[in-house]
Design a protein around this motif. Structure first.
Motif, PDB file in Angstrom:
ATOM      1  N   TYR A   1       0.824  -1.199   0.000  1.00 57.47           N
ATOM      2  CA  TYR A   1       0.000   0.000   0.000  1.00 57.47           C
ATOM      3  C   TYR A   1       0.863   1.256   0.000  1.00 57.47           C
ATOM      4  O   TYR A   1       1.955   1.281   0.575  1.00 57.47           O
TER       5      TYR A   1
ATOM      6  N   ILE B   1      -2.151   7.852  -1.479  1.00 51.89           N
ATOM      7  CA  ILE B   1      -2.458   8.687  -2.630  1.00 51.89           C
ATOM      8  C   ILE B   1      -2.003  10.099  -2.281  1.00 51.89           C
ATOM      9  O   ILE B   1      -2.396  10.632  -1.239  1.00 51.89           O
TER      10      ILE B   1
ATOM     11  N   THR C   1      -5.657   8.315   2.176  1.00 55.25           N
ATOM     12  CA  THR C   1      -6.154   7.053   1.640  1.00 55.25           C
ATOM     13  C   THR C   1      -4.992   6.237   1.086  1.00 55.25           C
ATOM     14  O   THR C   1      -4.137   6.766   0.376  1.00 55.25           O
ATOM     15  N   CYS C   2      -4.976   4.959   1.419  1.00 54.44           N
ATOM     16  CA  CYS C   2      -3.906   4.066   0.972  1.00 54.44           C
ATOM     17  C   CYS C   2      -4.395   3.226  -0.206  1.00 54.44           C
ATOM     18  O   CYS C   2      -5.517   2.711  -0.195  1.00 54.44           O
ATOM     19  N   LEU C   3      -3.549   3.069  -1.183  1.00 57.38           N
ATOM     20  CA  LEU C   3      -3.902   2.382  -2.423  1.00 57.38           C
ATOM     21  C   LEU C   3      -2.950   1.217  -2.665  1.00 57.38           C
ATOM     22  O   LEU C   3      -1.754   1.300  -2.371  1.00 57.38           O
ATOM     23  N   LYS C   4      -3.501   0.142  -3.203  1.00 60.39           N
ATOM     24  CA  LYS C   4      -2.683  -1.025  -3.557  1.00 60.39           C
ATOM     25  C   LYS C   4      -3.119  -1.526  -4.923  1.00 60.39           C
ATOM     26  O   LYS C   4      -4.319  -1.661  -5.191  1.00 60.39           O
ATOM     27  N   ILE C   5      -2.164  -1.787  -5.788  1.00 65.31           N
ATOM     28  CA  ILE C   5      -2.428  -2.305  -7.133  1.00 65.31           C
ATOM     29  C   ILE C   5      -1.757  -3.666  -7.268  1.00 65.31           C
ATOM     30  O   ILE C   5      -0.563  -3.816  -6.978  1.00 65.31           O
TER      31      ILE C   5
ATOM     32  N   ILE D   1      -7.492  -3.301  -7.824  1.00 63.80           N
ATOM     33  CA  ILE D   1      -7.146  -2.017  -7.225  1.00 63.80           C
ATOM     34  C   ILE D   1      -7.930  -1.898  -5.929  1.00 63.80           C
ATOM     35  O   ILE D   1      -9.164  -1.984  -5.931  1.00 63.80           O
TER      36      ILE D   1
ATOM     37  N   ALA E   1      -8.423   0.277  -2.147  1.00 61.88           N
ATOM     38  CA  ALA E   1      -8.187   1.520  -1.413  1.00 61.88           C
ATOM     39  C   ALA E   1      -8.716   1.359   0.007  1.00 61.88           C
ATOM     40  O   ALA E   1      -9.817   0.833   0.217  1.00 61.88           O
TER      41      ALA E   1
ATOM     42  N   SER F   1     -12.624  -2.121  -3.371  1.00 61.31           N
ATOM     43  CA  SER F   1     -11.745  -2.784  -4.333  1.00 61.31           C
ATOM     44  C   SER F   1     -12.530  -3.136  -5.577  1.00 61.31           C
ATOM     45  O   SER F   1     -13.750  -3.342  -5.526  1.00 61.31           O
TER      46      SER F   1
END
Length: 374
Positions: A47, A50, A55-59, A98, A100, A112
């Motif tokens: 993560y 952004i 807010t944390c994002l993971k791809i 994706i 969040a 997600s």
């Protein structure tokens, strides 16, 4: 004043002017420092924040290339014949998820979306596989249910049967618009879930009157409910699942056990169906087991076997009408390098439908897969 004095005076004046201009020269402002992406470790690895938000994002996802093969599915007996053509097919898949997450006063707020694209024999499919909103233990959206958890190998079919969808089965319909609440107590988890099964046009109604004046029943009962409790005790994990389909007025119970034994992990799956439903209609009951053997840090070998009893469902009658099947096989998983794995499996299935004089039928199937995950 002679010419020499005039030249010297002019040079001095020019020097004075130049010095004054140099003192007043405009200096370009230095660029502001960039805001680099910050790692977010509050929700696990992968993560990042952004920029400009909390807010944390993971791809993540994978790219998979696979070749499937199977033999003809022939039945013996007076009315026997070819049920399924053999051959091979190739498929390439791209899968992207994706996710969040952020902390709120009501708990962790997450969402997600998973996108899948497949190309197979000249045809291409692109669709949303899952789309989820989650707040604390509450989860709503379009997501998979219990029967898609599966075991480590590719022999035991926890979300299917020996004949599969080619025989008109509807069971294993585990991807639905659903709402679920999960309690997570660490070594103990439990959830309850309600499912809205997809109808042909998506509408859930109480029926209507057609042009001939006849009442056509609606599909307001295309709902289901399921629940599960699960626990982990040392090297043993077990769960118990139950579901009820209000449209078919039938239910199912199932359980999966995983235990670390010797050089590998034993997985056992069992299911009993009180009647055909969208959760399960492949057989009245089935049991299967797989044993994943860790040969080395890179190689695992998983033999498995499964048995189905009473595999011919009678819809609307809460019953099954004979036939059985069994399946054996082996799966090999090899880690070529970090995030690049190969998988190969081969399985043999034998079916005795005992229908209209048809006897035994059998086939071989398997695949070879290369997958890069990220």
């Amino acid at each position: 004043m002679n010419i020499k004095s005039l030249l010297l005076g002019s040079a001095a004046a020019l020097a004075a002017v130049s010095g004054a201009q140099a003192a007043d020269a405009i200096v370009a402002a230095e660029p502001e420092p960039m805001e680099y992406v910050r790692v977010c470790d509050a929700f696990g690895t992968g993560y990042f924040y952004i920029p400009g938000t909390e807010t944390c994002l993971k791809i993540g996802g994978y790219v998979r290339v696979q070749v499937d093969g199977r033999s003809d599915f022939d039945f013996d007996g007076p009315a026997g014949g070819r049920f399924q053509e053999g051959g091979y097919r190739t498929n390439t898949r791209g899968y992207l998820t994706i996710a969040a997450k952020s902390d709120t006063e009501l708990g962790t707020l997450g969402s997600s979306i998973s996108l899948e694209a497949d190309t197979n024999g000249g045809s291409q499919d692109f669709f949303v596989d899952e789309a989820i909103i989650q707040l604390g233990g509450l989860q709503v959206g379009y997501f998979y249910g219990y029967f898609d958890n599966g075991l480590p190998g590719e022999t035991v079919l926890s979300d299917g049967g020996p004949l599969g969808s080619d025989f008109g089965y509807i069971g294993g319909d585990t991807l639905n618009n659903s709402i679920r609440y999960t309690f997570d107590g660490g070594s103990f988890q439990a959830y309850i879930q309600a499912d809205a099964f997809d109808s042909q046009d998506g509408w859930k109604t109480g029926g209507f009157v057609n042009g001939a004046g006849d009442f056509v029943p609606g599909n307001e009962d295309e709902l289901g409910v399921n629940a599960m409790i699960a626990g982990k005790f040392g090297g043993v994990a077990i769960d118990l699942f139950g579901a009820y389909d209000f449209d078919f007025d039938d239910g199912v119970i199932a359980s999966t056990l995983a235990a670390e034994i010797g050089p590998g992990t034993l997985g056992v799956f069992g299911v009993y169906s009180f009647g055909p439903s969208r959760y399960w209609d492949f057989s009245e009951w089935s049991i299967g087991a797989e044993y994943a053997i860790k040969v080395s840090d890179k190689l695992a070998i998983t033999p498995g076997a499964q048995y189905w009893s009473n595999i011919l469902p009678v819809y609307g009658d809460s019953d099954y009408d004979g036939g059985d099947a069994w399946r054996v096989g082996v799966t090999a998983d090899y880690e070529i390098t970090t995030n690049l794995k190969a998988k190969a499996t081969v399985n043999y299935t034998s079916v005795d439908v005992d229908l209209a004089g048809v006897g035994d039928g059998d086939r071989w199937d398997g695949f070879l897969r290369l997958q890069r995950s990220f």
